[in-house]
Design a protein around this motif. Sequence first.
Motif, PDB file in Angstrom:
ATOM      1  N   TYR A  35       0.788  -1.222   0.000  1.00  0.00           N
ATOM      2  CA  TYR A  35       0.000   0.000   0.000  1.00  0.00           C
ATOM      3  C   TYR A  35       0.831   1.289   0.000  1.00  0.00           C
ATOM      4  O   TYR A  35       0.380   2.306  -0.533  1.00  0.00           O
ATOM      5  CB  TYR A  35      -0.916   0.026   1.233  1.00  0.00           C
ATOM      6  CG  TYR A  35      -1.924  -1.076   1.272  1.00  0.00           C
ATOM      7  CD1 TYR A  35      -2.928  -1.171   0.315  1.00  0.00           C
ATOM      8  CD2 TYR A  35      -1.888  -2.047   2.273  1.00  0.00           C
ATOM      9  CE1 TYR A  35      -3.869  -2.195   0.349  1.00  0.00           C
ATOM     10  CE2 TYR A  35      -2.819  -3.074   2.324  1.00  0.00           C
ATOM     11  CZ  TYR A  35      -3.811  -3.139   1.370  1.00  0.00           C
ATOM     12  OH  TYR A  35      -4.735  -4.150   1.412  1.00  0.00           O
TER      13      TYR A  35
ATOM     14  N   GLY B 274      -1.084  -4.081  11.563  1.00  0.00           N
ATOM     15  CA  GLY B 274      -2.211  -4.094  10.636  1.00  0.00           C
ATOM     16  C   GLY B 274      -3.232  -5.177  10.875  1.00  0.00           C
ATOM     17  O   GLY B 274      -4.155  -5.345  10.065  1.00  0.00           O
TER      18      GLY B 274
ATOM     19  N   ILE C 150      -6.839  -3.942  10.995  1.00  0.00           N
ATOM     20  CA  ILE C 150      -7.288  -3.516   9.669  1.00  0.00           C
ATOM     21  C   ILE C 150      -7.647  -4.726   8.825  1.00  0.00           C
ATOM     22  O   ILE C 150      -8.675  -4.746   8.137  1.00  0.00           O
ATOM     23  CB  ILE C 150      -6.186  -2.679   8.987  1.00  0.00           C
ATOM     24  CG1 ILE C 150      -5.938  -1.394   9.776  1.00  0.00           C
ATOM     25  CG2 ILE C 150      -6.557  -2.372   7.544  1.00  0.00           C
ATOM     26  CD1 ILE C 150      -4.769  -0.570   9.274  1.00  0.00           C
TER      27      ILE C 150
ATOM     28  N   GLN D 165     -11.192  -5.688   7.131  1.00  0.00           N
ATOM     29  CA  GLN D 165     -11.318  -5.990   5.704  1.00  0.00           C
ATOM     30  C   GLN D 165     -12.012  -7.330   5.495  1.00  0.00           C
ATOM     31  O   GLN D 165     -12.887  -7.475   4.626  1.00  0.00           O
ATOM     32  CB  GLN D 165      -9.941  -6.026   5.056  1.00  0.00           C
ATOM     33  CG  GLN D 165      -9.309  -4.678   4.811  1.00  0.00           C
ATOM     34  CD  GLN D 165      -7.941  -4.812   4.165  1.00  0.00           C
ATOM     35  OE1 GLN D 165      -7.051  -5.489   4.687  1.00  0.00           O
ATOM     36  NE2 GLN D 165      -7.763  -4.177   3.026  1.00  0.00           N
TER      37      GLN D 165
ATOM     38  N   CYS E  86     -11.083  -0.032   3.101  1.00  0.00           N
ATOM     39  CA  CYS E  86      -9.938   0.735   3.572  1.00  0.00           C
ATOM     40  C   CYS E  86      -9.687   1.900   2.627  1.00  0.00           C
ATOM     41  O   CYS E  86      -9.819   1.755   1.403  1.00  0.00           O
ATOM     42  CB  CYS E  86      -8.688  -0.141   3.648  1.00  0.00           C
ATOM     43  SG  CYS E  86      -8.714  -1.319   5.016  1.00  0.00           S
TER      44      CYS E  86
ATOM     45  N   MET F 240      -4.734   4.286   2.146  1.00  0.00           N
ATOM     46  CA  MET F 240      -3.724   3.358   2.647  1.00  0.00           C
ATOM     47  C   MET F 240      -2.308   3.742   2.241  1.00  0.00           C
ATOM     48  O   MET F 240      -1.340   3.238   2.790  1.00  0.00           O
ATOM     49  CB  MET F 240      -4.048   1.937   2.183  1.00  0.00           C
ATOM     50  CG  MET F 240      -5.320   1.364   2.790  1.00  0.00           C
ATOM     51  SD  MET F 240      -5.163   1.041   4.560  1.00  0.00           S
ATOM     52  CE  MET F 240      -4.299  -0.532   4.517  1.00  0.00           C
ATOM     53  N   ASN F 241      -2.178   4.636   1.271  1.00  0.00           N
ATOM     54  CA  ASN F 241      -0.846   5.103   0.873  1.00  0.00           C
ATOM     55  C   ASN F 241      -0.368   6.274   1.715  1.00  0.00           C
ATOM     56  O   ASN F 241       0.766   6.728   1.569  1.00  0.00           O
ATOM     57  CB  ASN F 241      -0.864   5.527  -0.598  1.00  0.00           C
ATOM     58  CG  ASN F 241      -1.755   6.741  -0.829  1.00  0.00           C
ATOM     59  OD1 ASN F 241      -2.827   6.843  -0.229  1.00  0.00           O
ATOM     60  ND2 ASN F 241      -1.347   7.640  -1.707  1.00  0.00           N
TER      61      ASN F 241
ATOM     62  N   THR G 108       1.857   4.939   9.633  1.00  0.00           N
ATOM     63  CA  THR G 108       0.778   4.923   8.652  1.00  0.00           C
ATOM     64  C   THR G 108      -0.405   5.771   9.113  1.00  0.00           C
ATOM     65  O   THR G 108      -0.657   5.931  10.303  1.00  0.00           O
ATOM     66  CB  THR G 108       0.305   3.486   8.396  1.00  0.00           C
ATOM     67  OG1 THR G 108      -0.169   2.908   9.623  1.00  0.00           O
ATOM     68  CG2 THR G 108       1.438   2.631   7.857  1.00  0.00           C
TER      69      THR G 108
ATOM     70  N   GLY H 125      -3.512   5.614   6.882  1.00  0.00           N
ATOM     71  CA  GLY H 125      -4.706   5.030   6.285  1.00  0.00           C
ATOM     72  C   GLY H 125      -5.235   3.858   7.088  1.00  0.00           C
ATOM     73  O   GLY H 125      -4.551   3.311   7.960  1.00  0.00           O
ATOM     74  N   GLY H 126      -6.481   3.484   6.802  1.00  0.00           N
ATOM     75  CA  GLY H 126      -7.079   2.360   7.507  1.00  0.00           C
ATOM     76  C   GLY H 126      -8.533   2.196   7.138  1.00  0.00           C
ATOM     77  O   GLY H 126      -8.982   2.619   6.057  1.00  0.00           O
TER      78      GLY H 126
ATOM     79  N   SER I  78      -8.834   5.402   8.879  1.00  0.00           N
ATOM     80  CA  SER I  78      -8.391   6.635   8.234  1.00  0.00           C
ATOM     81  C   SER I  78      -9.231   7.749   8.823  1.00  0.00           C
ATOM     82  O   SER I  78     -10.440   7.755   8.701  1.00  0.00           O
ATOM     83  CB  SER I  78      -8.599   6.568   6.719  1.00  0.00           C
ATOM     84  OG  SER I  78      -8.240   7.787   6.121  1.00  0.00           O
TER      85      SER I  78
END
Length: 526
Positions: free
Chosen positions: A281, A298, A301, A305, A311, A314-315, A455, A457-458, A486
């Motif tokens: 990601y 993660g 997360i 998912q 999600c 994520m980047n 990170t 994102g999420g 996120s």
Amino acid sequence: MSNDKRRRNILKGVAATAALELLPEAKAGNTGAAIPATTPRIIAEGSVPRWDGETEVLVIGLGCAGAAAAIEAARAGAHTLVLEWTSGGGGTSAMSGGNFYFGGGTPVQRANGFEDNAEEMFKYLAASTGIAPDLEKIRLYCDGSLEHFQWVSALGVPFKHSYWQHNFEPWTDDCLWYSGSEKTHPYNTLARPAPRGHKPEIEGSSTGGRLLMEKMQQALLVAGAERVMDARCVALIKSARGRVVGCAAKIAGELRHYRARRGVILTTGGFIYNPVMVARYAPQARPLPPLGCGTDDGSGIQLGQAAGGECINMNAIAYTCPVLMPLKFIKGILVNEHGQRFINEDVNHKRIGEFAVLHENSRMYLIVDNNIYDKPRFPGVRLVAAAETIEELEIELGLPQFCLQDTVETYNFHAAQGRDPLFGKQAEHLKPLDKGPYAAFDCGLAGGAPYSAFTLGGLHTRPSGEVLDMDGCPIPGLYAAGRATSCLSAQSCGTSGIQIGEGTFFGRLAGRSAAKNSVDSTHPLR
């Protein structure tokens, strides 16, 4: 620490995390319990052999978001149980400075003569959190900031009515500071600046998080929530109707099943310690040392998912890069591998890190003259060149001919007039670099400068914590908060205090939402 030793330590951490993701068995928390990689992340309720425990609200993870969720759920009258992977809890929150991003006119702001309101706070955060910020969440966060300050204070977290006049976290017991880029271009043209970083009253840097988590865990127990430690959640349990009704956790090598009649809240942190997810990601963060703790793998997360959660962002990565210390270094200039400036040096160090990694191949130099030369605070910022003239410095660094000379000449011309028309650096930090000899410090990642990443994102959630699927519909019984989601920072993070602030704020909302959720009455609560 030598550069080679530093790299070896990083590789050891990556290898250990990779084993957790890829090998047939991995260690669970501090228990040494084996977790088969083949354990499904979703278990059908009908296949559960027995319920080892039942509650109304089940919180997975005991960092600041999980603690806030559990406190509010219990205070709302719901029987609340927290499962925590480690023996002590706290997670990355306990390792941090415990800084909060509060605004709107807190008692600390007013005591130090700073005017602020929710609208100015909103304008700053809306402009500084990326190209696709969640404006609904930002609005709620800003409008609720004063009440949230009072809530945290009521837990017993002390905030001294004092102001720290630097743009980095206080290492004293002082509280208020400019933890973002509020005073710098372009944000000072978009919103009225005000310091909003609030550090708990405790001596030292990166010490407030431990104090915060001690107070939160005490409040959690007083509220009546229960904890089970050394319990790693490995699967969510779904009913035939698609509702999340509990989880399976590994405890002392055994798989145990916990039922949640109102909701499950995922507060398990981000994924910076999962090299597989980072490579998938956010590959741009792979070379950087991770900032956090090993439980930021993660797993929550992935559970969300598997339950159907979407999600987003994520980047998105926060890049820390505190190279301009001592403070006088801000009067120098940062240049890329072509000898050109690319940013105003007075912005938050996370903004510098973001620009360096994403746009400059993590390569940059700090150029200073004799007037502002000093010893860097971090040993990774290395002196790599010194010369009597800028022309000689350019040659010693191997930069393209005339590029650094032109950069310094242009900068000096405008700095002498108290201006920086290219990047807008504040006048207080402008000074012509005209007193030789000159020096260049390597602030690049390869040279060992203090970069790190975490990170942003999420899972996609409503402000109230419900996890959303690809169609934007809530997954019944499933909530999330903190870095497993996120939240405010959609694509960037140039402000300190947001992570603790949003984790606790939206953790509270998730806890209250789950406590009010309708009861799954398939089985009675024992």
